[in-house]
Design an enzyme around this catalytic site. Structure first.
Site, PDB file in Angstrom:
ATOM      1  CD  GLU A   1      -3.427 -10.299  -6.831  1.00 21.47           C
ATOM      2  OE1 GLU A   1      -3.071  -9.530  -5.831  1.00 21.47           O
ATOM      3  OE2 GLU A   1      -2.286 -10.650  -7.534  1.00 21.47           O
TER       4      GLU A   1
ATOM      5  NE  ARG B   1       2.470  -3.562   2.797  1.00 28.61           N
ATOM      6  CZ  ARG B   1       1.590  -3.330   1.601  1.00 28.61           C
ATOM      7  NH1 ARG B   1       1.231  -2.044   1.740  1.00 28.61           N
ATOM      8  NH2 ARG B   1       1.609  -4.217   0.915  1.00 28.61           N
TER       9      ARG B   1
END
Length: 152
Positions: free
Chosen positions: A76, A39
């Protein structure tokens, strides 16, 4: 999610206006905008064009041609790798990194490491949205950081 911003031409233009105003007020000279996959590729090129400078992609491993520098980093949910072309910037050139979101900061930190390997001067890490509770900006170690919107 910046999808609603992208769908609305007035909102997207306003976003680029705000980021451009911030960078013009903060830095008299920028050589490149470096956008993070994927993005950052949507925000970085129009911003670079407005500033009259080039755009450099920082991509997921295996997507760039030619010699590259790469770095592994933890997410994560696992591990990932980023790459930049070895000749993307010259030593001492001034770069602003751009992405849509800063969460835990791992991807942005990895991109900073790549640009440091190329001996670029990182002026700032710039994002549209920051998720403050995840403390991602703390991972950037003293690199200036700016977010347009912050969520607690």
């Amino acid at each position: 999610d910046i999808s609603p911003l992208l769908k609305d031409p007035v909102a997207f233009r306003t976003l680029i206006d705000l980021l451009e105003d911030h960078l013009r007020a903060s830095f008299p000279k920028i050589d490149f905008i470096a956008g993070l996959d994927s993005r950052g590729f949507l925000i970085g090129p129009p911003l670079a064009q407005r500033l009259g400078i080039g755009f450099v992609p920082v991509r997921k491993k295996g997507k760039l041609p030619g010699p590259t520098e790469s770095v592994s980093y933890s997410l994560e949910y696992g591990k990932a790798e980023l790459e930049i072309q070895s000749d993307a910037v010259e030593p001492g050139q001034k770069v602003v990194l751009v992405d849509d979101l800063l969460a835990t900061g791992g991807t942005m930190r990895a991109a900073c490491e790549l640009l440091k390997r190329l001996k670029a001067e990182i002026l700032e890490c710039l994002v549209v949205i920051e998720l403050k509770p995840l403390k991602g900006s703390e991972k950037l170690n003293s690199i200036p950081f700016y977010s347009l919107l912050q969520y607690d």
